[in-house]
Design a protein around this motif. Structure first.
Motif, PDB file in Angstrom:
ATOM      1  N   GLN A 170      29.347  47.528  -2.081  1.00 48.07           N
ATOM      2  CA  GLN A 170      29.255  46.187  -1.496  1.00 48.07           C
ATOM      3  C   GLN A 170      29.339  46.249   0.031  1.00 48.07           C
ATOM      4  O   GLN A 170      28.627  45.513   0.743  1.00 48.07           O
ATOM      5  CB  GLN A 170      30.383  45.292  -2.045  1.00 48.07           C
ATOM      6  CG  GLN A 170      30.232  44.923  -3.504  1.00 48.07           C
ATOM      7  CD  GLN A 170      31.409  44.122  -4.018  1.00 48.07           C
ATOM      8  OE1 GLN A 170      32.378  43.881  -3.286  1.00 48.07           O
ATOM      9  NE2 GLN A 170      31.331  43.694  -5.277  1.00 48.07           N
ATOM     10  N   SER A 171      30.217  47.107   0.526  1.00 49.82           N
ATOM     11  CA  SER A 171      30.376  47.207   1.971  1.00 49.82           C
ATOM     12  C   SER A 171      29.087  47.722   2.615  1.00 49.82           C
ATOM     13  O   SER A 171      28.693  47.257   3.696  1.00 49.82           O
ATOM     14  CB  SER A 171      31.533  48.135   2.313  1.00 49.82           C
ATOM     15  OG  SER A 171      31.666  48.285   3.701  1.00 49.82           O
ATOM     16  N   ALA A 172      28.429  48.656   1.952  1.00 48.30           N
ATOM     17  CA  ALA A 172      27.188  49.197   2.511  1.00 48.30           C
ATOM     18  C   ALA A 172      26.053  48.193   2.407  1.00 48.30           C
ATOM     19  O   ALA A 172      25.270  48.031   3.353  1.00 48.30           O
ATOM     20  CB  ALA A 172      26.812  50.497   1.800  1.00 48.30           C
ATOM     21  N   ASP A 173      25.918  47.481   1.259  1.00 41.74           N
ATOM     22  CA  ASP A 173      24.818  46.543   1.055  1.00 41.74           C
ATOM     23  C   ASP A 173      24.984  45.286   1.898  1.00 41.74           C
ATOM     24  O   ASP A 173      24.033  44.779   2.485  1.00 41.74           O
ATOM     25  CB  ASP A 173      24.705  46.165  -0.419  1.00 41.74           C
ATOM     26  CG  ASP A 173      24.340  47.357  -1.301  1.00 41.74           C
ATOM     27  OD1 ASP A 173      23.849  48.371  -0.737  1.00 41.74           O
ATOM     28  OD2 ASP A 173      24.605  47.285  -2.522  1.00 41.74           O
ATOM     29  N   GLN A 174      26.211  44.739   1.923  1.00 38.29           N
ATOM     30  CA  GLN A 174      26.444  43.451   2.589  1.00 38.29           C
ATOM     31  C   GLN A 174      27.010  43.626   3.997  1.00 38.29           C
ATOM     32  O   GLN A 174      27.283  42.628   4.670  1.00 38.29           O
ATOM     33  CB  GLN A 174      27.412  42.597   1.752  1.00 38.29           C
ATOM     34  CG  GLN A 174      26.939  42.313   0.345  1.00 38.29           C
ATOM     35  CD  GLN A 174      27.975  41.563  -0.484  1.00 38.29           C
ATOM     36  OE1 GLN A 174      28.960  41.062   0.047  1.00 38.29           O
ATOM     37  NE2 GLN A 174      27.736  41.474  -1.791  1.00 38.29           N
ATOM     38  N   LYS A 175      27.145  44.847   4.445  1.00 34.20           N
ATOM     39  CA  LYS A 175      27.733  45.084   5.753  1.00 34.20           C
ATOM     40  C   LYS A 175      29.081  44.338   5.863  1.00 34.20           C
ATOM     41  O   LYS A 175      29.356  43.615   6.808  1.00 34.20           O
ATOM     42  CB  LYS A 175      26.810  44.632   6.870  1.00 34.20           C
ATOM     43  CG  LYS A 175      25.413  45.247   6.829  1.00 34.20           C
ATOM     44  CD  LYS A 175      25.489  46.755   6.913  1.00 34.20           C
ATOM     45  CE  LYS A 175      24.048  47.356   6.878  1.00 34.20           C
ATOM     46  NZ  LYS A 175      24.096  48.836   6.948  1.00 34.20           N
ATOM     47  N   LEU A 176      29.883  44.597   4.824  1.00 35.84           N
ATOM     48  CA  LEU A 176      31.149  43.865   4.692  1.00 35.84           C
ATOM     49  C   LEU A 176      32.271  44.627   5.388  1.00 35.84           C
ATOM     50  O   LEU A 176      32.427  45.846   5.230  1.00 35.84           O
ATOM     51  CB  LEU A 176      31.497  43.661   3.215  1.00 35.84           C
ATOM     52  CG  LEU A 176      32.828  42.964   2.892  1.00 35.84           C
ATOM     53  CD1 LEU A 176      32.825  41.536   3.412  1.00 35.84           C
ATOM     54  CD2 LEU A 176      33.073  43.005   1.384  1.00 35.84           C
ATOM     55  N   THR A 177      33.047  43.857   6.120  1.00 39.14           N
ATOM     56  CA  THR A 177      34.249  44.410   6.765  1.00 39.14           C
ATOM     57  C   THR A 177      35.459  43.610   6.277  1.00 39.14           C
ATOM     58  O   THR A 177      35.459  42.368   6.303  1.00 39.14           O
ATOM     59  CB  THR A 177      34.164  44.323   8.292  1.00 39.14           C
ATOM     60  OG1 THR A 177      33.027  45.072   8.747  1.00 39.14           O
ATOM     61  CG2 THR A 177      35.433  44.870   8.929  1.00 39.14           C
ATOM     62  N   LEU A 178      36.461  44.358   5.829  1.00 44.79           N
ATOM     63  CA  LEU A 178      37.696  43.708   5.328  1.00 44.79           C
ATOM     64  C   LEU A 178      38.870  44.189   6.166  1.00 44.79           C
ATOM     65  O   LEU A 178      39.102  45.400   6.330  1.00 44.79           O
ATOM     66  CB  LEU A 178      37.932  44.051   3.856  1.00 44.79           C
ATOM     67  CG  LEU A 178      39.232  43.512   3.238  1.00 44.79           C
ATOM     68  CD1 LEU A 178      39.228  41.989   3.203  1.00 44.79           C
ATOM     69  CD2 LEU A 178      39.438  44.084   1.826  1.00 44.79           C
ATOM     70  N   THR A 179      39.638  43.231   6.660  1.00 45.74           N
ATOM     71  CA  THR A 179      40.847  43.528   7.432  1.00 45.74           C
ATOM     72  C   THR A 179      42.034  42.872   6.719  1.00 45.74           C
ATOM     73  O   THR A 179      42.022  41.658   6.469  1.00 45.74           O
ATOM     74  CB  THR A 179      40.747  43.007   8.866  1.00 45.74           C
ATOM     75  OG1 THR A 179      39.572  43.557   9.479  1.00 45.74           O
ATOM     76  CG2 THR A 179      41.983  43.374   9.658  1.00 45.74           C
ATOM     77  N   GLU A 206      34.461  39.663   6.720  1.00 49.11           N
ATOM     78  CA  GLU A 206      33.388  39.427   7.681  1.00 49.11           C
ATOM     79  C   GLU A 206      32.078  40.026   7.122  1.00 49.11           C
ATOM     80  O   GLU A 206      32.031  41.210   6.800  1.00 49.11           O
ATOM     81  CB  GLU A 206      33.714  40.081   9.030  1.00 49.11           C
ATOM     82  CG  GLU A 206      34.915  39.467   9.732  1.00 49.11           C
ATOM     83  CD  GLU A 206      35.146  40.076  11.099  1.00 49.11           C
ATOM     84  OE1 GLU A 206      34.144  40.261  11.830  1.00 49.11           O
ATOM     85  OE2 GLU A 206      36.302  40.376  11.410  1.00 49.11           O
ATOM     86  N   ARG A 207      31.062  39.177   7.016  1.00 50.46           N
ATOM     87  CA  ARG A 207      29.744  39.621   6.591  1.00 50.46           C
ATOM     88  C   ARG A 207      28.761  39.386   7.740  1.00 50.46           C
ATOM     89  O   ARG A 207      28.898  38.401   8.465  1.00 50.46           O
ATOM     90  CB  ARG A 207      29.279  38.869   5.341  1.00 50.46           C
ATOM     91  CG  ARG A 207      30.045  39.224   4.080  1.00 50.46           C
ATOM     92  CD  ARG A 207      29.471  38.477   2.881  1.00 50.46           C
ATOM     93  NE  ARG A 207      30.106  38.853   1.639  1.00 50.46           N
ATOM     94  CZ  ARG A 207      31.201  38.274   1.150  1.00 50.46           C
ATOM     95  NH1 ARG A 207      31.767  37.287   1.823  1.00 50.46           N
ATOM     96  NH2 ARG A 207      31.706  38.679   0.006  1.00 50.46           N
ATOM     97  N   ARG A 208      27.819  40.254   7.811  1.00 50.71           N
ATOM     98  CA  ARG A 208      26.859  40.110   8.899  1.00 50.71           C
ATOM     99  C   ARG A 208      26.112  38.786   8.775  1.00 50.71           C
ATOM    100  O   ARG A 208      25.579  38.462   7.731  1.00 50.71           O
ATOM    101  CB  ARG A 208      25.844  41.257   8.858  1.00 50.71           C
ATOM    102  CG  ARG A 208      24.823  41.220   9.981  1.00 50.71           C
ATOM    103  CD  ARG A 208      23.888  42.392   9.892  1.00 50.71           C
ATOM    104  NE  ARG A 208      24.616  43.652  10.151  1.00 50.71           N
ATOM    105  CZ  ARG A 208      24.004  44.851  10.114  1.00 50.71           C
ATOM    106  NH1 ARG A 208      22.715  44.934   9.787  1.00 50.71           N
ATOM    107  NH2 ARG A 208      24.697  45.946  10.375  1.00 50.71           N
ATOM    108  N   GLY A 209      26.094  38.048   9.863  1.00 52.22           N
ATOM    109  CA  GLY A 209      25.413  36.768   9.905  1.00 52.22           C
ATOM    110  C   GLY A 209      26.218  35.609   9.349  1.00 52.22           C
ATOM    111  O   GLY A 209      25.706  34.485   9.270  1.00 52.22           O
ATOM    112  N   ARG A 210      27.475  35.802   8.956  1.00 54.33           N
ATOM    113  CA  ARG A 210      28.301  34.713   8.421  1.00 54.33           C
ATOM    114  C   ARG A 210      29.626  34.634   9.177  1.00 54.33           C
ATOM    115  O   ARG A 210      30.088  35.626   9.758  1.00 54.33           O
ATOM    116  CB  ARG A 210      28.574  34.910   6.933  1.00 54.33           C
ATOM    117  CG  ARG A 210      27.332  34.844   6.061  1.00 54.33           C
ATOM    118  CD  ARG A 210      27.712  34.957   4.594  1.00 54.33           C
ATOM    119  NE  ARG A 210      26.532  34.916   3.739  1.00 54.33           N
ATOM    120  CZ  ARG A 210      26.590  34.963   2.407  1.00 54.33           C
ATOM    121  NH1 ARG A 210      27.767  35.035   1.792  1.00 54.33           N
ATOM    122  NH2 ARG A 210      25.465  34.937   1.707  1.00 54.33           N
ATOM    123  N   ALA A 211      30.213  33.451   9.111  1.00 60.91           N
ATOM    124  CA  ALA A 211      31.516  33.265   9.772  1.00 60.91           C
ATOM    125  C   ALA A 211      32.603  33.983   8.967  1.00 60.91           C
ATOM    126  O   ALA A 211      32.542  34.080   7.728  1.00 60.91           O
ATOM    127  CB  ALA A 211      31.832  31.789   9.884  1.00 60.91           C
TER     128      ALA A 211
END
Length: 238
Positions: A170-179, A206-211
């Protein structure tokens, strides 16, 4: 025949010898009976062999009840002393048993209530470990996996390894960052080798292109002290 020129002296002497009053003198007649009377007298009056009865307050021969009262009064202090000794022993035994029960209760065995230093240490170690294993980015999942092997063990490591494969995709496909940040952690139970904690987390997605999206989570954590540091061995959600 009366002699010539004689006197009446012989006749008077004979008369005195045969005087009826003297012949029946009671003092002379009682002389032969004095011996038997004297012999019987000692038997009747001799009471030296018979013990004298104590004279009581009610008269001769009556028992003195004050002796029994005095003896009873002398016994009471000894009886009371024995009773007090038994009571003290019983009380001491009861207090000892109660003290042991208080010392052995789960509340007193919980070091989280008595050892502030150990509580602070386990809270810090677990909070730091959770922040590492639940924080990752599209190009940093390998570092997160490596960190998990350093803070997780047992069932927690197995659960994490099974789920982290999906997180990496999911992190690779959606460019997801979790803190993830631990905002609060409390130790519910602590012993010399194990700890149970309730942890509150704030997570920012945080997803690319989203708040960014903020969410809260609540976890139960079990940790064990191994080789001088705390390892997370089980993680559950509430």
């Amino acid at each position: 025949m009366r002699p010539r020129g004689g006197t009446t002296t012989v006749n008077s002497t004979a008369t005195e010898a045969t005087d009826p009053a003297e012949a029946t003198d009671p003092t002379e007649a009682s002389g032969p009976t004095d011996a038997p009377a004297d012999k019987a007298a000692p038997d009747a009056s001799d009471t030296s062999d018979t013990p004298d009865e104590p004279d009581g307050p009610d008269g001769p021969g009556e028992p003195d009840v004050s002796d029994g009262v005095d003896a009873s009064r002398r016994r009471w202090p000894r009886v009371l002393g024995a009773l007090l000794a038994v009571a003290l022993i019983a009380t001491g035994g009861a207090l000892y048993v109660e003290g042991r029960q208080l010392r052995d209760t789960p509340a007193t065995a919980n070091l989280a209530l008595t050892d502030a230093e150990a509580t602070t240490r386990v809270t810090g170690d677990v909070s730091s470990a959770l922040g590492k294993i639940f924080s990752y980015g599209p190009g940093a999942t390998a570092a997160t996996r490596a960190a998990a092997k350093e803070v997780l063990a047992g069932k927690a490591l197995q659960q994490y390894a099974a789920l982290f494969g999906q997180v990496e995709r999911q992190s690779a496909d959606q460019k997801l960052t979790l803190t993830t940040e631990v905002v609060r952690a409390g130790v519910t139970r602590l012993t010399g080798s194990s700890a149970h904690l309730l942890v509150f987390l704030d997570q920012v997605y945080e997803r690319r292109g989203r708040a960014p999206t903020t969410a809260s989570a609540q976890l139960t954590v079990t940790a064990e002290l191994r080789e001088g540091r705390w390892w997370i061995v089980e993680i559950g959600s509430t």
